[in-house]
Design an enzyme around this catalytic site. Structure first.
Site, short mmCIF file in Angstrom:
data_model
loop_
_atom_site.label_atom_id
_atom_site.label_comp_id
_atom_site.label_asym_id
_atom_site.label_seq_id
_atom_site.Cartn_x
_atom_site.Cartn_y
_atom_site.Cartn_z
N ARG A 169 -3.38 -0.64 5.46
CA ARG A 169 -3.97 -1.71 4.66
C ARG A 169 -3.05 -2.91 4.46
NH1 ARG A 169 -5.20 2.20 -0.19
NH2 ARG A 169 -3.26 3.02 0.70
N ASP A 209 -8.39 3.81 1.43
CA ASP A 209 -7.39 4.15 2.44
C ASP A 209 -8.11 4.69 3.68
OD1 ASP A 209 -5.35 5.11 3.95
OD2 ASP A 209 -4.46 6.36 2.38
N CYS A 229 0.86 -1.19 0.00
CA CYS A 229 0.00 0.00 0.00
C CYS A 229 0.89 1.23 0.00
CB CYS A 229 -0.98 -0.01 1.17
SG CYS A 229 -0.25 0.07 2.80
#
Ligand code: 4NP
Length: 149
Positions: free
Chosen positions: A9, A119, A3
């Protein structure tokens, strides 16, 4: 698992996959990284640690690092969370073979859609829960794919 910051994440995707691999006795190497260098050496975001722990997935031991070109040598699959990660990682690929390793994690859940994991960094607790739910499902689908491989 890749990420942007490697604190929300991708460490969750990493921790989920690690737990499931262990539970199923599989022999697969997993790691995660961020395309950015903002958080190198840091533990995952405390909100992500808490959310993951509440669902039985420990991620507090992970530490952020930056994605590097040698990752293409060490891994068969480079699974990105969003379109921006996809572009940034592809830019570091040296050839067609390396480019082919880069895939959207959510394509294992929703094939050929190139969907992004939102996100949660600037979001609420509900956003962290939603990311957990999505990555839990995506890593289940990934495990199925890896077992059939
Ligand atoms: P991640 O989330 O890419 O899921 O780890 C982010 C973490 C930090 C930042 C952005 C996204 N940041 O801008 O510091």
């Amino acid at each position: 698992m890749v990420c942007l910051g490697n604190i929300c994440r991708s460490p969750l995707a990493d921790g989920l996959l690690l737990r499931k691999i262990k539970e199923q006795g599989l022999n697969i190497k997993v790691d995660s990284a961020g395309t950015a260098n903002y958080h190198i050496g840091k533990a995952p975001d405390s909100r992500m640690i808490r959310t993951a722990a509440a669902h039985g997935t420990p991620i507090d031991f992970l530490r952020a690092r930056q994605f590097a070109p040698h990752d293409f040598d060490n891994f068969d699959l480079i699974l990105v969370m969003d379109n921006s990660n996809f572009q940034n990682v592809l830019r570091l690929a040296k050839n067609h073979k390396e480019k082919q390793k880069v895939k959207y994690l959510l394509d294992f859940l929703y094939p050929n859609q190139n969907q992004s994991v939102p996100d949660p960094y600037y979001g609420t607790q509900d956003d962290f829960e939603a990311v957990y739910d999505l990555l839990d499902k995506a890593t289940d689908a990934l495990i199925q794919y890896l077992k059939n491989d």
